[in-house]
Every structure is written in structure tokens, then in C-alpha cells.
Enzyme design. Sequence first.
Site, PDB file in Angstrom:
ATOM      1  N   LYS A   1       1.073  -5.546   4.862  1.00  9.92           N
ATOM      2  CA  LYS A   1       0.034  -6.403   4.289  1.00  9.92           C
ATOM      3  C   LYS A   1       0.611  -7.784   4.018  1.00  9.92           C
ATOM      4  CE  LYS A   1      -3.545  -6.768   0.760  1.00  9.92           C
ATOM      5  NZ  LYS A   1      -4.271  -6.067  -0.330  1.00  9.92           N
TER       6      LYS A   1
ATOM      7  N   ASP B   1      -9.082   0.421  -7.019  1.00 13.72           N
ATOM      8  CA  ASP B   1      -8.768   1.770  -7.490  1.00 13.72           C
ATOM      9  C   ASP B   1      -7.250   1.894  -7.559  1.00 13.72           C
ATOM     10  OD1 ASP B   1      -9.081   4.463  -8.191  1.00 13.72           O
ATOM     11  OD2 ASP B   1      -9.171   5.123  -6.105  1.00 13.72           O
TER      12      ASP B   1
ATOM     13  N   SER C   1       2.532 -10.145  -2.262  1.00 15.52           N
ATOM     14  CA  SER C   1       2.680 -10.418  -3.692  1.00 15.52           C
ATOM     15  C   SER C   1       3.575 -11.627  -3.919  1.00 15.52           C
ATOM     16  CB  SER C   1       3.285  -9.201  -4.389  1.00 15.52           C
ATOM     17  OG  SER C   1       4.619  -9.003  -3.956  1.00 15.52           O
TER      18      SER C   1
ATOM     19  N   GLY D   1      -6.252  -2.553  -5.247  1.00 14.99           N
ATOM     20  CA  GLY D   1      -6.484  -3.323  -6.475  1.00 14.99           C
ATOM     21  C   GLY D   1      -7.727  -2.878  -7.205  1.00 14.99           C
TER      22      GLY D   1
ATOM     23  N   ASN E   1      -0.999   1.588  -1.170  1.00 16.50           N
ATOM     24  CA  ASN E   1      -0.357   0.280  -1.110  1.00 16.50           C
ATOM     25  C   ASN E   1       0.870   0.289  -2.023  1.00 16.50           C
ATOM     26  OD1 ASN E   1       0.065  -2.602  -2.039  1.00 16.50           O
ATOM     27  ND2 ASN E   1      -1.585  -2.949  -0.573  1.00 16.50           N
TER      28      ASN E   1
ATOM     29  N   GLY F   1     -13.177 -11.805   0.646  1.00  9.99           N
ATOM     30  CA  GLY F   1     -14.457 -12.493   0.648  1.00  9.99           C
ATOM     31  C   GLY F   1     -15.546 -11.858   1.477  1.00  9.99           C
TER      32      GLY F   1
END
Length: 315
Positions: free
Chosen positions: A198, A76, A156, A74, A120, A272
Site C-alpha cells: 500500500k 474496521d 504511513s 482504518g 493491513n 474519495g
Amino acid sequence: MPRDRDLPRWLMAALMRQAPRLGRGIAQARVHWAARLGSPPVRAGRPAGGDGDPPAPVKAMGLAFPNPLGIAAGFDRRGRLGRRAAALGFGCIEIGSWSPHAGAALCHPPSAGDAVLGINVALGPRTSTTHALDDLLAGLREAWRHADYVAVNLGSPQAAALLCPSRLGELQRLLGSLKGEQRRLADCSGNWVPLAIKLRMEREATAPPPIVKHLEALGFEGLILACDAGPPATLQRYADWRLPERQRQACHQVAQAAMLLDGRLPLISVGGIATAEHVTARLDAGAMLVQLHDALVYEGPWVARALGNAAPGRA
């Protein structure tokens, strides 16, 4: 007025509050400039107590990571930075997400540099779950020539329905087809590219998705666990992650997933992470690698150097 060494954080916070799109663009430009520079300027500050040994290399998914710090997908998206992330002190970078309908193909990621490169792949924004396999197969084929590993993004919104317990069998068949394509591509290319899954866990989630305990049997090489992925890089989100309770929740979710994997697959923690204490806590909870995103925006391109000098070395 803040001190000079704090000005980038202050400036980025103001930009992200008033003009987030511009702020993200500037953050990415700073990272590209820093990677070309190759070493931090003398004035770049280190956190207190930052004289410890840097984190040790990590072996995971059959790959050698120079250190456990990575850049999350997200940041790059098209791979313009790619392996040059090593110049910033990162051991790996995950580029994308990419889908056949993303509007722009992946760039050829720069080959210079020592960072492990993950790509990804995800469902397109309008892809139904009926056609999920088509998108993911296309992504795997596109990524194969460039990636050290491929991350299949089921975090997603488009993929969320596949994670319902009632569709577990369907999801297993889909993932089995991806593993079959992985073997076919390996036979054709003579190169083996590991596959990781993921997944996203919402803040209130009390247990990992059921598919986690089946990943080893399906033959996958790793799990990337995003704790409350949320909207990218907002100032409020970054502030919320500073709360100790929020970090404890994330560590608890990592520990739950690590318990299910029982050391059989490497776990990568995302979400985070901005301080050496955050890195240490996620590794102690069971992660082998961690990925940063928002910290690159607010703390600047040399954040990995600072974290690496402050975090304890690990064998």
C-alpha cells in the site's frame, strides 16, 4: 428539514463537524447493526438510474472477489466486522492497520460471510525505519492465520522516509525479506497468503514512487494506491472529493501507476470514492478493485448496495 431518506447524511455531517469521534463511533455502530440485519430497510434509497446489473466478480491476487467494492483499512481497525461486510454488499474488506505497538491486538475477524479479508500491517507510531522490518514481520505473522491477503502499509508517515529514491535499495531488501517470510509461513502452514503493497500519493504528486515498477520483480501480488489519504473522514475532505477536478487528479494517478504495472499486477484504488461514477472512473483508469471509507460514514452502511445497482456490470 431534509427528507427522511437524507436524514442520516445530514445527521452524520452535523456530527462529524461538531463531534467527529462520536460521529465515527456511530457510523461504525450503524455498519455493525446493518450487517446483522442482512438486508437494507425498504426505505433505503437508491440513486437515480440504479437498475443496472451489479458489478461482476473479479479475480485478483489469486483470489476471487465477489465484486470490486471493498472497505478500506482504518474503518474496521480491529476486525469486528470482518467478512460480514459481504452482507452490506462489499466484496472485500481490509482491516487494521495493525502494528506490534498499536495498543490492542486484532480481534479474531468473524469467519461468517463471503467477503475477502485483507489485513493491513504497518509500522508502529514510534518505530524508526531502522526497525521497520521487525514491525512488518510481526504483523505478517499475526495476520497470516486470518487473512486472505496481507497489505504492507508503506503509506504511513513513519514509512515515508523509506520511499525516498536514495533509499530504493534498502526498501527492496526490506521487501525481499518480507517475501522470504511469506514463503516460510506458507511452507509451515500449507497456505499461501498474497502480499500487496500500500502506497500513498499526495494530491500534488506527478508520478508514483519508484518502487512501483519493481514490485513484480520482487514477487508482490498487488498494489493498493491511496490518493491523498489525509486525515480520516473529515467533512471538508469529503466535500473536496466531490469536485470533478479532484476526481480527475486521482484517476490520472491511478492511470500512471497502472501504466507502470502494465497489467502484471492488480491495482486497488482508495480515496474519495462515493458514487457509481467514481467507481466507474477508477476502474476505467486501470484499477481492478476500489475501496471506500468516508462514504460509509456519510452515506450509510448500504452505500455498496446503491453503488452496485448503479454501476455497470463488468466481466
